[in-house]
Motif scaffolding. Structure first.
Motif, PDB file in Angstrom:
ATOM      1  N   VAL A   1     -10.272   6.659 -20.489  1.00 58.72           N
ATOM      2  CA  VAL A   1      -9.140   5.896 -21.015  1.00 58.72           C
ATOM      3  C   VAL A   1      -7.990   5.969 -20.012  1.00 58.72           C
ATOM      4  N   VAL A   2      -7.515   4.795 -19.591  1.00 55.71           N
ATOM      5  CA  VAL A   2      -6.417   4.705 -18.637  1.00 55.71           C
ATOM      6  C   VAL A   2      -5.218   4.065 -19.319  1.00 55.71           C
ATOM      7  N   ASP A   3      -4.046   4.675 -19.151  1.00 54.38           N
ATOM      8  CA  ASP A   3      -2.791   4.052 -19.569  1.00 54.38           C
ATOM      9  C   ASP A   3      -2.425   3.078 -18.454  1.00 54.38           C
ATOM     10  N   VAL A   4      -2.470   1.797 -18.741  1.00 55.98           N
ATOM     11  CA  VAL A   4      -2.277   0.784 -17.703  1.00 55.98           C
ATOM     12  C   VAL A   4      -0.858   0.813 -17.153  1.00 55.98           C
TER      13      VAL A   4
ATOM     14  N   HIS B   1      -2.563   6.118 -15.117  1.00 54.04           N
ATOM     15  CA  HIS B   1      -3.167   7.457 -15.142  1.00 54.04           C
ATOM     16  C   HIS B   1      -4.321   7.514 -16.134  1.00 54.04           C
ATOM     17  N   LEU B   2      -5.300   8.310 -15.783  1.00 56.82           N
ATOM     18  CA  LEU B   2      -6.380   8.622 -16.711  1.00 56.82           C
ATOM     19  C   LEU B   2      -5.794   9.541 -17.768  1.00 56.82           C
ATOM     20  N   ILE B   3      -5.778   9.111 -19.027  1.00 50.78           N
ATOM     21  CA  ILE B   3      -5.146   9.924 -20.076  1.00 50.78           C
ATOM     22  C   ILE B   3      -6.158  10.637 -20.956  1.00 50.78           C
ATOM     23  N   ALA B   4      -7.428  10.215 -20.885  1.00 45.89           N
ATOM     24  CA  ALA B   4      -8.444  10.890 -21.696  1.00 45.89           C
ATOM     25  C   ALA B   4      -9.831  10.600 -21.138  1.00 45.89           C
ATOM     26  N   THR B   5     -10.669  11.609 -21.225  1.00 47.83           N
ATOM     27  CA  THR B   5     -12.102  11.446 -21.007  1.00 47.83           C
ATOM     28  C   THR B   5     -12.761  11.848 -22.308  1.00 47.83           C
ATOM     29  N   ILE B   6     -13.455  10.908 -22.907  1.00 44.28           N
ATOM     30  CA  ILE B   6     -14.090  11.145 -24.205  1.00 44.28           C
ATOM     31  C   ILE B   6     -15.575  11.339 -23.964  1.00 44.28           C
ATOM     32  N   ASN B   7     -16.067  12.515 -24.306  1.00 44.72           N
ATOM     33  CA  ASN B   7     -17.488  12.798 -24.149  1.00 44.72           C
ATOM     34  C   ASN B   7     -18.243  12.382 -25.405  1.00 44.72           C
ATOM     35  N   LEU B   8     -19.351  11.692 -25.207  1.00 44.43           N
ATOM     36  CA  LEU B   8     -20.204  11.311 -26.328  1.00 44.43           C
ATOM     37  C   LEU B   8     -20.891  12.552 -26.876  1.00 44.43           C
ATOM     38  N   PRO B   9     -21.336  12.503 -28.133  1.00 44.51           N
ATOM     39  CA  PRO B   9     -22.083  13.643 -28.675  1.00 44.51           C
ATOM     40  C   PRO B   9     -23.290  13.948 -27.790  1.00 44.51           C
ATOM     41  N   GLN B  10     -23.723  15.182 -27.816  1.00 46.59           N
ATOM     42  CA  GLN B  10     -24.789  15.647 -26.933  1.00 46.59           C
ATOM     43  C   GLN B  10     -26.078  14.835 -27.063  1.00 46.59           C
TER      44      GLN B  10
ATOM     45  N   VAL C   1     -27.581   2.484 -30.841  1.00 44.31           N
ATOM     46  CA  VAL C   1     -26.606   2.741 -31.898  1.00 44.31           C
ATOM     47  C   VAL C   1     -25.246   2.233 -31.422  1.00 44.31           C
ATOM     48  N   ILE C   2     -24.337   2.053 -32.357  1.00 43.62           N
ATOM     49  CA  ILE C   2     -22.975   1.650 -32.034  1.00 43.62           C
ATOM     50  C   ILE C   2     -22.058   2.839 -32.305  1.00 43.62           C
ATOM     51  N   GLY C   3     -21.317   3.248 -31.271  1.00 45.48           N
ATOM     52  CA  GLY C   3     -20.301   4.285 -31.443  1.00 45.48           C
ATOM     53  C   GLY C   3     -19.012   3.624 -31.894  1.00 45.48           C
ATOM     54  N   VAL C   4     -18.320   4.214 -32.849  1.00 44.64           N
ATOM     55  CA  VAL C   4     -17.060   3.665 -33.356  1.00 44.64           C
ATOM     56  C   VAL C   4     -15.983   4.720 -33.135  1.00 44.64           C
ATOM     57  N   TYR C   5     -14.917   4.329 -32.438  1.00 39.13           N
ATOM     58  CA  TYR C   5     -13.832   5.235 -32.083  1.00 39.13           C
ATOM     59  C   TYR C   5     -12.519   4.646 -32.568  1.00 39.13           C
ATOM     60  N   ASP C   6     -11.691   5.480 -33.196  1.00 40.19           N
ATOM     61  CA  ASP C   6     -10.402   5.049 -33.723  1.00 40.19           C
ATOM     62  C   ASP C   6      -9.351   5.226 -32.635  1.00 40.19           C
ATOM     63  N   SER C   7      -8.887   4.121 -32.066  1.00 42.98           N
ATOM     64  CA  SER C   7      -7.921   4.192 -30.969  1.00 42.98           C
ATOM     65  C   SER C   7      -6.558   4.726 -31.414  1.00 42.98           C
ATOM     66  N   THR C   8      -6.261   4.649 -32.714  1.00 42.33           N
ATOM     67  CA  THR C   8      -4.979   5.166 -33.208  1.00 42.33           C
ATOM     68  C   THR C   8      -5.036   6.667 -33.476  1.00 42.33           C
ATOM     69  N   GLN C   9      -6.207   7.253 -33.398  1.00 41.71           N
ATOM     70  CA  GLN C   9      -6.409   8.685 -33.619  1.00 41.71           C
ATOM     71  C   GLN C   9      -7.006   9.351 -32.371  1.00 41.71           C
ATOM     72  N   SER C  10      -6.448   9.025 -31.216  1.00 40.13           N
ATOM     73  CA  SER C  10      -6.916   9.582 -29.934  1.00 40.13           C
ATOM     74  C   SER C  10      -8.395   9.337 -29.702  1.00 40.13           C
ATOM     75  N   TYR C  11      -8.864   8.191 -30.148  1.00 37.12           N
ATOM     76  CA  TYR C  11     -10.268   7.769 -29.973  1.00 37.12           C
ATOM     77  C   TYR C  11     -11.246   8.728 -30.641  1.00 37.12           C
ATOM     78  N   GLN C  12     -10.843   9.251 -31.785  1.00 38.26           N
ATOM     79  CA  GLN C  12     -11.744  10.115 -32.545  1.00 38.26           C
ATOM     80  C   GLN C  12     -12.952   9.301 -32.981  1.00 38.26           C
ATOM     81  N   ARG C  13     -14.125   9.858 -32.834  1.00 40.64           N
ATOM     82  CA  ARG C  13     -15.379   9.183 -33.195  1.00 40.64           C
ATOM     83  C   ARG C  13     -15.528   9.130 -34.703  1.00 40.64           C
TER      84      ARG C  13
END
Length: 154
Positions: free
Chosen positions: A98-101, A105-114, A142-154
């Motif tokens: 995730v980049v803040d345009v 800057h790269l503001i987050a790296t979200i790792n997928l479940p193992q 599968v489709i991963g769903v991430y909430d962008s308003t909650q720091s991309y919580q899965r």
């Protein structure tokens, strides 16, 4: 049936095309978006040293940002409400970047479940980011769903 001369000609044509494209190795192919009245092309790219990046080019051809990442990425999704560009790992990667345009800057790296790997694509509807993923064992999509308003919580 391909003759030897046709095969040689095809090989030479490929070599010529590759040589001509060699200078374009960092030229990404991706998603054009208008961001704050400036058009940007968001994309992932790799240099000749096999270093991977997430990037944006301005419509005038200038590099807006070029951020190194540890593995290949593929598609990008722009979330205008947040001013974020999210880059999806290329299969079989396991991260979203995730980049803040605005700050570039790269503001987050979200790792997928193992037990999941990324298939390289995503889309968004404003609040939710949807990514194409697969189960590591069965390779079922599968489709991963991430909430962008909650720091991309899965």
């Amino acid at each position: 049936m391909v003759t030897l001369s046709q095969s040689v000609m095809n090989t030479r044509r490929r070599q010529l095309l590759l040589a001509g494209a060699g200078g374009l190795a960092l030229l990404p192919l991706g998603l054009w978006c208008n961001v704050s009245s400036t058009t940007r092309l968001f994309s992932a790219c790799t240099d000749f040293n096999n270093q991977h990046y997430i990037s944006a080019l301005l419509d005038r051809g200038e590099v807006d940002f070029l951020i190194p990442i540890p593995a290949r990425a593929h598609d990008s999704v722009y979330l205008p409400e947040l001013g974020h560009a999210v880059f999806c790992s290329r299969r079989p990667g396991n991260a979203l970047y995730v980049v803040d345009v605005k700050t570039k800057h790269l503001i987050a790296t979200i790792n997928l479940p193992q037990h999941r790997y990324a298939c390289g694509h995503g889309s968004a509807n404003g609040r939710y980011l949807y990514t194409s993923e697969a189960d590591a064992g069965s390779h079922q999509g599968v489709i991963g769903v991430y909430d962008s308003t909650q720091s991309y919580q899965r």
